[in-house]
Scaffold this motif. Structure first.
Motif, PDB file in Angstrom:
ATOM      1  N   ARG A  50       0.813  -1.088   0.128  1.00 40.16           N
ATOM      2  CA  ARG A  50       0.076  -0.053   0.049  1.00 40.16           C
ATOM      3  C   ARG A  50       0.967   0.979   0.043  1.00 40.16           C
ATOM      4  O   ARG A  50       1.642   1.460   0.919  1.00 40.16           O
ATOM      5  CB  ARG A  50      -0.874  -0.073   1.386  1.00 40.16           C
ATOM      6  N   GLU A  51       0.764   2.099  -0.959  1.00 44.69           N
ATOM      7  CA  GLU A  51       1.460   3.331  -0.956  1.00 44.69           C
ATOM      8  C   GLU A  51       0.935   4.405   0.080  1.00 44.69           C
ATOM      9  O   GLU A  51      -0.089   4.654   0.242  1.00 44.69           O
ATOM     10  CB  GLU A  51       1.429   3.821  -2.372  1.00 44.69           C
ATOM     11  N   VAL A  52       1.708   4.769   0.936  1.00 45.37           N
ATOM     12  CA  VAL A  52       1.354   5.328   2.105  1.00 45.37           C
ATOM     13  C   VAL A  52       1.298   7.131   1.521  1.00 45.37           C
ATOM     14  O   VAL A  52       0.579   7.665   2.083  1.00 45.37           O
ATOM     15  CB  VAL A  52       2.310   5.218   3.574  1.00 45.37           C
ATOM     16  N   ILE A  53       2.541   7.363   0.969  1.00 43.75           N
ATOM     17  CA  ILE A  53       2.718   8.588   0.771  1.00 43.75           C
ATOM     18  C   ILE A  53       3.756   8.741  -0.569  1.00 43.75           C
ATOM     19  O   ILE A  53       4.379   8.008  -0.713  1.00 43.75           O
ATOM     20  CB  ILE A  53       3.170   9.666   1.799  1.00 43.75           C
ATOM     21  N   LYS A  54       3.452   9.737  -1.635  1.00 49.42           N
ATOM     22  CA  LYS A  54       4.524  10.001  -2.524  1.00 49.42           C
ATOM     23  C   LYS A  54       4.645  11.463  -2.722  1.00 49.42           C
ATOM     24  O   LYS A  54       3.827  12.052  -2.702  1.00 49.42           O
ATOM     25  CB  LYS A  54       4.070   9.300  -3.709  1.00 49.42           C
ATOM     26  N   GLN A  55       5.819  12.012  -2.615  1.00 47.78           N
ATOM     27  CA  GLN A  55       5.914  13.396  -2.554  1.00 47.78           C
ATOM     28  C   GLN A  55       7.403  13.743  -3.468  1.00 47.78           C
ATOM     29  O   GLN A  55       8.458  13.086  -3.440  1.00 47.78           O
ATOM     30  CB  GLN A  55       6.470  13.726  -1.167  1.00 47.78           C
ATOM     31  N   LEU A  57      10.671  15.587  -4.206  1.00 47.04           N
ATOM     32  CA  LEU A  57      11.553  16.434  -3.375  1.00 47.04           C
ATOM     33  C   LEU A  57      12.272  17.351  -4.308  1.00 47.04           C
ATOM     34  O   LEU A  57      12.088  17.561  -5.507  1.00 47.04           O
ATOM     35  CB  LEU A  57      12.721  15.427  -3.240  1.00 47.04           C
ATOM     36  N   PRO A  58      12.554  18.534  -3.654  1.00 50.51           N
ATOM     37  CA  PRO A  58      13.129  19.532  -4.154  1.00 50.51           C
ATOM     38  C   PRO A  58      14.611  19.410  -4.560  1.00 50.51           C
ATOM     39  O   PRO A  58      15.281  18.428  -4.380  1.00 50.51           O
ATOM     40  CB  PRO A  58      13.371  20.645  -2.829  1.00 50.51           C
ATOM     41  N   GLY A  59      15.040  20.038  -6.025  1.00 55.36           N
ATOM     42  CA  GLY A  59      16.234  20.132  -6.262  1.00 55.36           C
ATOM     43  C   GLY A  59      16.010  19.260  -7.651  1.00 55.36           C
ATOM     44  O   GLY A  59      15.113  18.736  -8.289  1.00 55.36           O
ATOM     45  N   GLU A  60      17.416  19.311  -8.304  1.00 50.34           N
ATOM     46  CA  GLU A  60      17.660  18.596  -9.479  1.00 50.34           C
ATOM     47  C   GLU A  60      18.609  17.464  -9.375  1.00 50.34           C
ATOM     48  O   GLU A  60      19.624  17.535  -8.528  1.00 50.34           O
ATOM     49  CB  GLU A  60      18.190  19.569 -10.538  1.00 50.34           C
ATOM     50  N   PRO A  61      18.553  16.103  -9.787  1.00 50.83           N
ATOM     51  CA  PRO A  61      17.501  15.996 -10.805  1.00 50.83           C
ATOM     52  C   PRO A  61      16.148  15.550 -10.045  1.00 50.83           C
ATOM     53  O   PRO A  61      16.071  15.397  -8.916  1.00 50.83           O
ATOM     54  CB  PRO A  61      17.848  14.653 -11.474  1.00 50.83           C
ATOM     55  N   GLN A  62      15.061  15.757 -10.896  1.00 53.11           N
ATOM     56  CA  GLN A  62      13.794  15.552 -10.034  1.00 53.11           C
ATOM     57  C   GLN A  62      13.535  14.331  -9.362  1.00 53.11           C
ATOM     58  O   GLN A  62      14.056  13.114 -10.147  1.00 53.11           O
ATOM     59  CB  GLN A  62      12.556  15.937 -10.982  1.00 53.11           C
ATOM     60  N   ARG A  63      13.151  14.156  -7.940  1.00 48.32           N
ATOM     61  CA  ARG A  63      12.947  12.708  -7.581  1.00 48.32           C
ATOM     62  C   ARG A  63      11.962  12.776  -6.714  1.00 48.32           C
ATOM     63  O   ARG A  63      11.448  13.666  -6.168  1.00 48.32           O
ATOM     64  CB  ARG A  63      14.304  12.402  -6.887  1.00 48.32           C
ATOM     65  N   ASP A  64      11.281  11.584  -6.560  1.00 46.68           N
ATOM     66  CA  ASP A  64      10.162  11.336  -5.579  1.00 46.68           C
ATOM     67  C   ASP A  64      10.634  10.638  -4.377  1.00 46.68           C
ATOM     68  O   ASP A  64      11.518   9.652  -4.580  1.00 46.68           O
ATOM     69  CB  ASP A  64       9.025  10.706  -6.302  1.00 46.68           C
ATOM     70  N   ILE A  65       9.995  10.606  -3.319  1.00 43.59           N
ATOM     71  CA  ILE A  65       9.978   9.936  -2.233  1.00 43.59           C
ATOM     72  C   ILE A  65       8.745   9.193  -2.016  1.00 43.59           C
ATOM     73  O   ILE A  65       7.717   9.668  -2.019  1.00 43.59           O
ATOM     74  CB  ILE A  65      10.781  10.550  -0.752  1.00 43.59           C
ATOM     75  N   THR A  66       8.843   7.703  -2.063  1.00 40.17           N
ATOM     76  CA  THR A  66       7.855   6.927  -1.629  1.00 40.17           C
ATOM     77  C   THR A  66       7.911   6.249  -0.661  1.00 40.17           C
ATOM     78  O   THR A  66       8.861   5.334  -0.795  1.00 40.17           O
ATOM     79  CB  THR A  66       7.503   6.282  -3.059  1.00 40.17           C
ATOM     80  N   LEU A  67       7.006   6.257   0.220  1.00 40.89           N
ATOM     81  CA  LEU A  67       6.655   5.084   1.085  1.00 40.89           C
ATOM     82  C   LEU A  67       5.676   4.032   0.892  1.00 40.89           C
ATOM     83  O   LEU A  67       4.576   4.635   0.684  1.00 40.89           O
ATOM     84  CB  LEU A  67       6.428   5.917   2.409  1.00 40.89           C
ATOM     85  N   VAL A  68       6.091   2.897   0.917  1.00 40.76           N
ATOM     86  CA  VAL A  68       5.298   1.707   0.703  1.00 40.76           C
ATOM     87  C   VAL A  68       5.065   0.837   1.904  1.00 40.76           C
ATOM     88  O   VAL A  68       6.115   0.479   2.406  1.00 40.76           O
ATOM     89  CB  VAL A  68       5.722   1.037  -0.618  1.00 40.76           C
ATOM     90  N   TYR A 140      11.465   4.424  -0.752  1.00 39.10           N
ATOM     91  CA  TYR A 140      12.225   4.555  -2.045  1.00 39.10           C
ATOM     92  C   TYR A 140      12.407   6.043  -2.441  1.00 39.10           C
ATOM     93  O   TYR A 140      11.651   6.967  -2.319  1.00 39.10           O
ATOM     94  CB  TYR A 140      11.399   4.038  -3.169  1.00 39.10           C
ATOM     95  N   ILE A 141      13.768   6.458  -2.792  1.00 40.02           N
ATOM     96  CA  ILE A 141      14.024   7.732  -3.641  1.00 40.02           C
ATOM     97  C   ILE A 141      14.369   7.428  -4.985  1.00 40.02           C
ATOM     98  O   ILE A 141      15.424   6.697  -5.147  1.00 40.02           O
ATOM     99  CB  ILE A 141      15.299   8.692  -2.968  1.00 40.02           C
ATOM    100  N   ALA A 146       8.516   7.682 -11.167  1.00 43.05           N
ATOM    101  CA  ALA A 146       8.721   5.898 -11.116  1.00 43.05           C
ATOM    102  C   ALA A 146       7.500   5.466 -10.762  1.00 43.05           C
ATOM    103  O   ALA A 146       6.981   5.872  -9.511  1.00 43.05           O
ATOM    104  CB  ALA A 146      10.041   5.658 -10.425  1.00 43.05           C
ATOM    105  N   GLY A 147       7.310   4.550 -11.250  1.00 45.55           N
ATOM    106  CA  GLY A 147       5.876   3.807 -10.753  1.00 45.55           C
ATOM    107  C   GLY A 147       6.279   2.300  -9.920  1.00 45.55           C
ATOM    108  O   GLY A 147       7.529   1.872  -9.869  1.00 45.55           O
ATOM    109  N   PRO A 148       5.269   1.464  -9.533  1.00 43.71           N
ATOM    110  CA  PRO A 148       5.588   0.330  -8.911  1.00 43.71           C
ATOM    111  C   PRO A 148       6.550  -0.821  -9.525  1.00 43.71           C
ATOM    112  O   PRO A 148       7.518  -1.316  -8.842  1.00 43.71           O
ATOM    113  CB  PRO A 148       4.147  -0.235  -8.706  1.00 43.71           C
ATOM    114  N   ALA A 149       6.435  -0.753 -10.925  1.00 42.04           N
ATOM    115  CA  ALA A 149       7.147  -1.822 -11.484  1.00 42.04           C
ATOM    116  C   ALA A 149       8.573  -1.219 -11.608  1.00 42.04           C
ATOM    117  O   ALA A 149       9.510  -2.093 -11.784  1.00 42.04           O
ATOM    118  CB  ALA A 149       6.770  -1.905 -12.891  1.00 42.04           C
TER     119      ALA A 149
END
Length: 155
Positions: A50-55, A57-68, A140-141, A146-149
């Motif tokens: 279950r994805e808890v949160i996806k956010q 992150l500031p800065g380059e390159p663009q990245r997401d932090i995802t908690l599952v 995950y960062i 980026a998706g689940p796969a």
């Protein structure tokens, strides 16, 4: 065996960015309702994610932090897999058996955490108990979008 000798450190405090999201991650994990998490584990079935949160992150390159949130019913686990971008895991409840790469198989208990480096094969990931559910939080960062796969690739 004491908790200090059971887990090998893979990241030193000095090497970890002081602006890291670790305090946020630990706060989220600490506020998860542990009794509710254990109660929602499916009986004898496959693990759930279950994805808890996806956010973003500031800065380059663009990245997401995802908690599952990953919940393993008693005696269940995940097939061997890898994480292209690496992943940090935090055990919320129960106990998890884990083997990453050629390292030793270890048991992690509620409050323990470990790191899986980029491209490492997670050979064993399973509930250590045959009677109680176990839950972990995978952090995950990864590149933006980026998706689940992309986060977890079966072997």
């Amino acid at each position: 065996m004491t908790p200090d000798t059971r887990i090998e450190a893979t990241v030193t405090r000095r090497g970890f960015n002081t602006a890291s999201p670790l305090p946020l991650i630990l706060t989220v994990a600490a506020t998860l309702p542990r009794a509710a998490v254990a109660a929602t584990a499916p009986e004898g079935g496959a693990s759930t994610r279950r994805e808890v949160i996806k956010q973003r992150l500031p800065g380059e390159p663009q990245r997401d932090i995802t908690l599952v949130e990953v919940t393993y019913p008693p005696g269940s686990g995940s097939p061997p897999h890898m994480h292209a971008n690496g992943v940090m895991a935090f055990v919320v409840s129960g106990a998890i058996r884990s083997k990453v790469g050629d390292g030793p198989e270890q048991t992690f208990h509620a409050g323990d955490a470990w790191w899986e480096p980029v491209g490492a094969v997670h050979r064993v990931s399973r509930n250590a108990s045959s009677t109680q559910a176990a839950t972990l939080l995978a952090i995950y960062i990864a590149p933006a979008g980026a998706g689940p796969a992309d986060l977890m690739k079966p072997m």
